[in-house]
Scaffold this active site. Structure first.
Site, PDB file in Angstrom:
ATOM      1  N   CYS A 247       0.830  -1.209   0.000  1.00 59.66           N
ATOM      2  CA  CYS A 247       0.000   0.000   0.000  1.00 59.66           C
ATOM      3  C   CYS A 247       0.865   1.259   0.000  1.00 59.66           C
ATOM      4  CB  CYS A 247      -0.919  -0.048   1.226  1.00 59.66           C
ATOM      5  SG  CYS A 247      -1.749   1.487   1.621  1.00 59.66           S
TER       6      CYS A 247
ATOM      7  N   CYS B 104       0.056   3.752   2.787  1.00 58.50           N
ATOM      8  CA  CYS B 104       0.526   3.194   4.067  1.00 58.50           C
ATOM      9  C   CYS B 104       2.013   3.483   4.259  1.00 58.50           C
ATOM     10  CB  CYS B 104       0.293   1.681   4.124  1.00 58.50           C
ATOM     11  SG  CYS B 104      -1.437   1.182   4.011  1.00 58.50           S
TER      12      CYS B 104
END
Length: 102
Positions: A30, A33
């Site tokens: 991600c 993230c």
């Protein structure tokens, strides 16, 4: 660096914690993230002793992610007394994440 919890540690470190707990549900693949990870590490250091901050890798702990309905990452959840008191989806600035704790 913020501790990444395994499924087996979630109960004792989050649900049974005496402090408020901020959990960052994330995945290694991600992009948002990865960008927010340094902010989570800063929060972990700044809030030490007041708020426990942990990360949960949804790919390594899919049972925890499923239990809490995590459908996208990053997802932040605040737990108090074993209950979710606030949550937010997405990678936001540190100030916005801190607002979750109010």
């Amino acid at each position: 660096m913020t501790e990444v919890l395994a499924s087996g540690d979630f109960q004792s470190k989050v649900l049974e914690a005496e402090n408020t707990v901020l959990v960052d549900f994330f995945a290694l693949w991600c992009g948002p993230c990865s960008r927010i990870a340094p902010v989570v590490d800063e929060l972990s250091a700044e809030l030490a002793g007041k708020v426990d901050v942990y990360k949960v890798d949804i790919d390594k702990s899919p049972d925890v992610a499923r239990k809490y309905g995590v459908m996208s990452v990053p997802t932040f959840m605040v737990f108090k007394g074993g209950e979710i008191t606030n949550q937010m989806l997405g990678g936001y600035p540190k100030e916005k994440i801190l607002e979750l704790l109010d």
